[in-house]
Design a protein around this motif. Structure first.
Motif, PDB file in Angstrom:
ATOM      1  N   SER A  70       0.443  -1.332  -0.037  1.00 39.90           N
ATOM      2  CA  SER A  70       0.122   0.432   0.168  1.00 39.90           C
ATOM      3  C   SER A  70       0.468   1.363  -0.276  1.00 39.90           C
ATOM      4  CB  SER A  70      -0.845   0.274   0.713  1.00 39.90           C
ATOM      5  OG  SER A  70      -0.608   0.340   2.567  1.00 39.90           O
ATOM      6  N   GLU A  71       1.948   1.318   0.356  1.00 44.23           N
ATOM      7  CA  GLU A  71       3.343   2.320  -0.117  1.00 44.23           C
ATOM      8  C   GLU A  71       3.075   2.692  -1.377  1.00 44.23           C
ATOM      9  OE1 GLU A  71       6.398   1.512   2.803  1.00 44.23           O
ATOM     10  OE2 GLU A  71       5.313   1.398   4.650  1.00 44.23           O
ATOM     11  N   SER A  73       2.316   3.822  -4.915  1.00 40.53           N
ATOM     12  CA  SER A  73       1.514   5.187  -5.319  1.00 40.53           C
ATOM     13  C   SER A  73       0.472   4.779  -6.536  1.00 40.53           C
ATOM     14  CB  SER A  73       1.853   6.024  -5.804  1.00 40.53           C
ATOM     15  OG  SER A  73       2.134   6.402  -6.488  1.00 40.53           O
ATOM     16  N   ARG A  76      -3.836   0.571  -4.735  1.00 46.35           N
ATOM     17  CA  ARG A  76      -5.205   0.759  -3.787  1.00 46.35           C
ATOM     18  C   ARG A  76      -5.157  -0.006  -2.376  1.00 46.35           C
ATOM     19  NH1 ARG A  76     -10.191  -0.201  -6.221  1.00 46.35           N
ATOM     20  NH2 ARG A  76      -9.984   1.480  -7.900  1.00 46.35           N
TER      21      ARG A  76
END
Length: 103
Positions: A70-71, A73, A76
């Motif tokens: 999730s880090e 970009s 989602r």
């Protein structure tokens, strides 16, 4: 958000995709239980009331991988994994746009 009471607990629920094994809902999380600032999340559930353990494992792995990545970009973020009795759901950040089917 309780996947068992999705329509009772959430003001606006819409199925945005339904496949053979999963369903994805657009959910207004009015009580901000998932921590999303605008209150809109995507909820992915298994379609079968008594899912195969392999499908449960796949859903759990999807959560772990998405949460871990999730880090980045372009991923989602997975916000939450909910397990209640035989029902499982992953909550994702909602991103407005067109589905591939609409495009």
């Amino acid at each position: 958000i309780d996947p068992m009471n999705i329509e009772q607990e959430n003001k606006c629920t819409e199925i945005v995709h339904e496949g053979l094994y999963t369903r994805i809902f657009r959910v207004v999380d009015e009580k901000n239980k998932c921590g999303e600032c605008d209150g809109v999340v995507a909820m992915k559930t298994l379609t079968d009331q008594f899912p195969d353990p392999k499908l449960i494992e796949k859903l759990e792995n999807e959560y772990k991988i998405s949460h871990h990545l999730s880090e980045l970009s372009f991923i989602r973020p997975a916000l939450k994994l909910v397990k209640k009795e035989e029902l499982y759901a992953i909550y994702f950040e909602w991103v407005e746009g067109k589905t591939l089917e609409q495009w």
